[in-house]
Enzyme design. Structure first.
Site, PDB file in Angstrom:
ATOM      1  N   SER A 100       0.863  -1.192   0.000  1.00  0.00           N
ATOM      2  CA  SER A 100       0.000   0.000   0.000  1.00  0.00           C
ATOM      3  C   SER A 100       0.890   1.230   0.000  1.00  0.00           C
ATOM      4  O   SER A 100       2.027   1.193   0.511  1.00  0.00           O
ATOM      5  CB  SER A 100      -0.878   0.011   1.257  1.00  0.00           C
ATOM      6  N   TYR A 135      -2.158  -0.620  10.431  1.00  0.00           N
ATOM      7  CA  TYR A 135      -2.283  -1.005   9.016  1.00  0.00           C
ATOM      8  C   TYR A 135      -1.056  -0.553   8.231  1.00  0.00           C
ATOM      9  O   TYR A 135      -0.446  -1.336   7.491  1.00  0.00           O
ATOM     10  CB  TYR A 135      -3.553  -0.395   8.420  1.00  0.00           C
TER      11      TYR A 135
END
Length: 216
Positions: free
Chosen positions: A140, A154
């Site tokens: 990501s 995350y």
């Protein structure tokens, strides 16, 4: 067309995994699709079979570490080989750290990072045996700088995925085994629903860009 004909995708029952499965099926590839929700995979497989070369499905929880290599090998046998594994299964749960919801953050890191490592182990055992293969790690853009509050764990998990991929890319440089790390930005999926940003791409546009990058 790429010679990566036989592709395994984890987290394929929704979101980016499902989108990539649809894109590769349109190209006539053979697919092995894994996710926790087997019922959703079976519905998807039925839709893809008219276009894809072959579609096999299996239930897989990537945090059940012992089952990952078993499932990967079984799917490899059904497809008659594996050319590419896309490590995509992921969670977006989270809460500000220290607010009593540690379980959500721990589950996210367990799935996104330790689960990714378990998948890389299983895929690379197969690729080392056959001396070929393409491992794709879906990280990501949040890997590049820690995000605050509910996204801290995350982004830490995805930083770990990127570091893992960079280490493997250095190890396998110049060999028949290729390593790719993809760091998508904000793409409209279940995991990002409710995120307010002008940078959000549609699911179709995001998946098309990811598939193009993987193929390249």
């Amino acid at each position: 067309m790429s010679n990566r004909e036989k592709i395994l995708i984890t987290g394929a029952s929704s979101g980016l995994g499902e989108g990539m499965a649809r894109a590769f099926a349109k190209q006539g590839r053979s697919l092995a699709l894994c996710a926790r929700r087997l019922d959703r995979l079976e519905v998807l497989a039925a839709q893809l079979r008219p276009q894809a070369g072959q579609v096999e499905v299996a239930a897989l929880d990537v945090t059940d570490f012992d089952s990952v290599p078993v499932v990967f090998r079984a799917l490899r046998d059904k497809l008659g080989g594996l050319d590419r594994v896309i490590v995509n299964a992921g969670l977006g749960k989270g809460a500000p750290i220290g607010t009593g919801k540690a379980h959500a953050n721990l589950e996210t890191v367990q799935t996104n990072l330790t689960g990714a490592l378990a998948q890389a182990e299983a895929a690379l055992e197969i690729f080392r045996e056959q001396n070929s293969g393409h491992l794709v790690l879906i990280s990501s853009v949040s890997a590049n700088r820690g995000l605050p509050k509910a996204q801290a764990a995350y982004s830490a998990s995805k930083a770990g995925v990127t570091a893992l991929g960079q280490g493997l890319a250095a190890e396998f440089a110049g060999t028949p085994i290729a390593i790719t790390v993809i760091e998508p930005g904000y793409i409209e999926t279940d995991i990002n629903r409710g995120v307010k940003t002008r940078l959000m791409a549609t699911t179709d546009a995001g998946v098309a860009a990811m598939v193009a990058a993987i193929e390249a």
